[in-house]
Enzyme design. Sequence first.
Site, PDB file in Angstrom:
ATOM      1  N   GLU A 226      -6.870   5.067   7.731  1.00 12.11           N
ATOM      2  CA  GLU A 226      -6.612   6.475   7.387  1.00 12.11           C
ATOM      3  C   GLU A 226      -7.829   7.089   6.693  1.00 12.11           C
ATOM      4  OE1 GLU A 226      -2.909   5.772   5.379  1.00 12.11           O
ATOM      5  OE2 GLU A 226      -2.003   5.234   7.307  1.00 12.11           O
TER       6      GLU A 226
ATOM      7  N   LYS B  39       0.187   4.290  -0.345  1.00 10.83           N
ATOM      8  CA  LYS B  39      -0.426   5.516   0.199  1.00 10.83           C
ATOM      9  C   LYS B  39      -0.126   6.695  -0.746  1.00 10.83           C
ATOM     10  CE  LYS B  39      -0.113   3.414   4.677  1.00 10.83           C
ATOM     11  NZ  LYS B  39      -0.159   3.551   6.118  1.00 10.83           N
TER      12      LYS B  39
ATOM     13  N   SER C 226       3.397  -1.625  10.454  1.00 14.48           N
ATOM     14  CA  SER C 226       4.844  -1.682  10.692  1.00 14.48           C
ATOM     15  C   SER C 226       5.438  -3.058  10.423  1.00 14.48           C
ATOM     16  CB  SER C 226       5.179  -1.212  12.118  1.00 14.48           C
ATOM     17  OG  SER C 226       4.812   0.144  12.274  1.00 14.48           O
TER      18      SER C 226
ATOM     19  N   GLU D  31      -5.386  -4.616  10.687  1.00 16.92           N
ATOM     20  CA  GLU D  31      -4.378  -3.572  10.860  1.00 16.92           C
ATOM     21  C   GLU D  31      -4.653  -2.797  12.136  1.00 16.92           C
ATOM     22  OE1 GLU D  31      -2.444  -2.467   6.852  1.00 16.92           O
ATOM     23  OE2 GLU D  31      -4.174  -1.170   7.141  1.00 16.92           O
TER      24      GLU D  31
ATOM     25  N   GLY E  77       2.445   2.657  10.683  1.00 17.14           N
ATOM     26  CA  GLY E  77       3.397   3.754  10.514  1.00 17.14           C
ATOM     27  C   GLY E  77       4.115   4.167  11.785  1.00 17.14           C
TER      28      GLY E  77
ATOM     29  N   HIS F 150      -9.534   1.309   4.935  1.00 17.75           N
ATOM     30  CA  HIS F 150      -8.264   1.603   5.607  1.00 17.75           C
ATOM     31  C   HIS F 150      -8.508   2.617   6.726  1.00 17.75           C
ATOM     32  CE1 HIS F 150      -4.201   2.869   6.447  1.00 17.75           C
ATOM     33  NE2 HIS F 150      -3.804   1.748   5.864  1.00 17.75           N
TER      34      HIS F 150
ATOM     35  N   ASN G  50       0.864  -1.182   0.000  1.00 17.00           N
ATOM     36  CA  ASN G  50       0.000   0.000   0.000  1.00 17.00           C
ATOM     37  C   ASN G  50       0.900   1.230   0.000  1.00 17.00           C
ATOM     38  OD1 ASN G  50      -1.805   2.052   0.501  1.00 17.00           O
ATOM     39  ND2 ASN G  50      -2.273   1.418   2.609  1.00 17.00           N
TER      40      ASN G  50
HETATM   41  P1  PGA Z   1       2.774   0.611   7.539  1.00 14.39           P
HETATM   42  O1  PGA Z   1       1.300   0.765   6.923  1.00 14.39           O
HETATM   43  O2  PGA Z   1       3.320  -0.704   7.025  1.00 14.39           O
HETATM   44  O3  PGA Z   1       3.540   1.794   7.040  1.00 14.39           O
HETATM   45  O4  PGA Z   1       2.625   0.589   9.022  1.00 14.39           O
HETATM   46  C1  PGA Z   1       0.465  -0.340   6.718  1.00 14.39           C
HETATM   47  C2  PGA Z   1      -0.854   0.124   6.158  1.00 14.39           C
HETATM   48  O5  PGA Z   1      -1.337   1.178   6.578  1.00 14.39           O
HETATM   49  O6  PGA Z   1      -1.431  -0.539   5.283  1.00 14.39           O
END
Ligand code: PGA
Length: 252
Positions: free
Chosen positions: A99, A11, A215, A169, A175, A97, A9
Amino acid sequence: MRKKIVAGNWKMNKTFIDAEELISDIADLLEEIDLGNTEVIICPPFLFLEIATDIAEEANYSVGAQNMSDQEAGAFTGEISGAMLASMEVEYCIIGHSERRKYHHETHEMLARKIDLALTHSIRPIFCCGEILAEREAGMHMEIVKKQLEESLFHLNETELSSVVIAYEPVWAIGTGVNATAAQAQEMHAYIRDLVKTRYSQQIAFETSILYGGSCNSKNAKELFAQQDVDGGLIGGASLDASEFIRIIQSF
Ligand code: PGA
């Protein structure tokens, strides 16, 4: 046997030249490895889906979008529909997601509509669920994930659900550099599989791929992916570097 999946992903990262280079590098590196039962999915920003699907014709990965509209078509300035994605040969779409739930106020109902529209256009949803830190600290993480699944996913029939990939997640892990432990991931994944079994059947629970995200990187992927109910990962930051992404893919 359910599929192992590693999805990247991206982003809101990369500009055109960098995106083209990253996709080409991943495609080249994928040629050198035996993927076995593992599917690789790249989810770049909308603008780079075309280059991703072009290169994918000769390469060993599938392409996913990061979002789609909850409306079919019409006066929705700036939105991208499921029909548009399907017309670009996009096979997957990340839906729900955290976010988007947080910054774009996406509700359970909107997500249910997106899931339905994705399936209408034969796009396989990668449905994200997961709790925030306060919910985990309050011991409510199971309850929260159950509600997310019930409100946005469990209206599907068994055939429809069989097209869905679930991604657990935990929001506190996204992140932050603090991943869920293998035991925390396994506990939640087994719980999710059990919910699918109770709502649908043993068979579909067994066949549903459940990915871990938050992460995940080449240092922790091996331990996470070794868990019985962890079928791969949804990778954010660590998917932006071709060699790192490939190391994660090789972690099964
Ligand atoms: P990250 O994000 O691996 O940077 O923690 C994962 C995600 O949000 O899909």
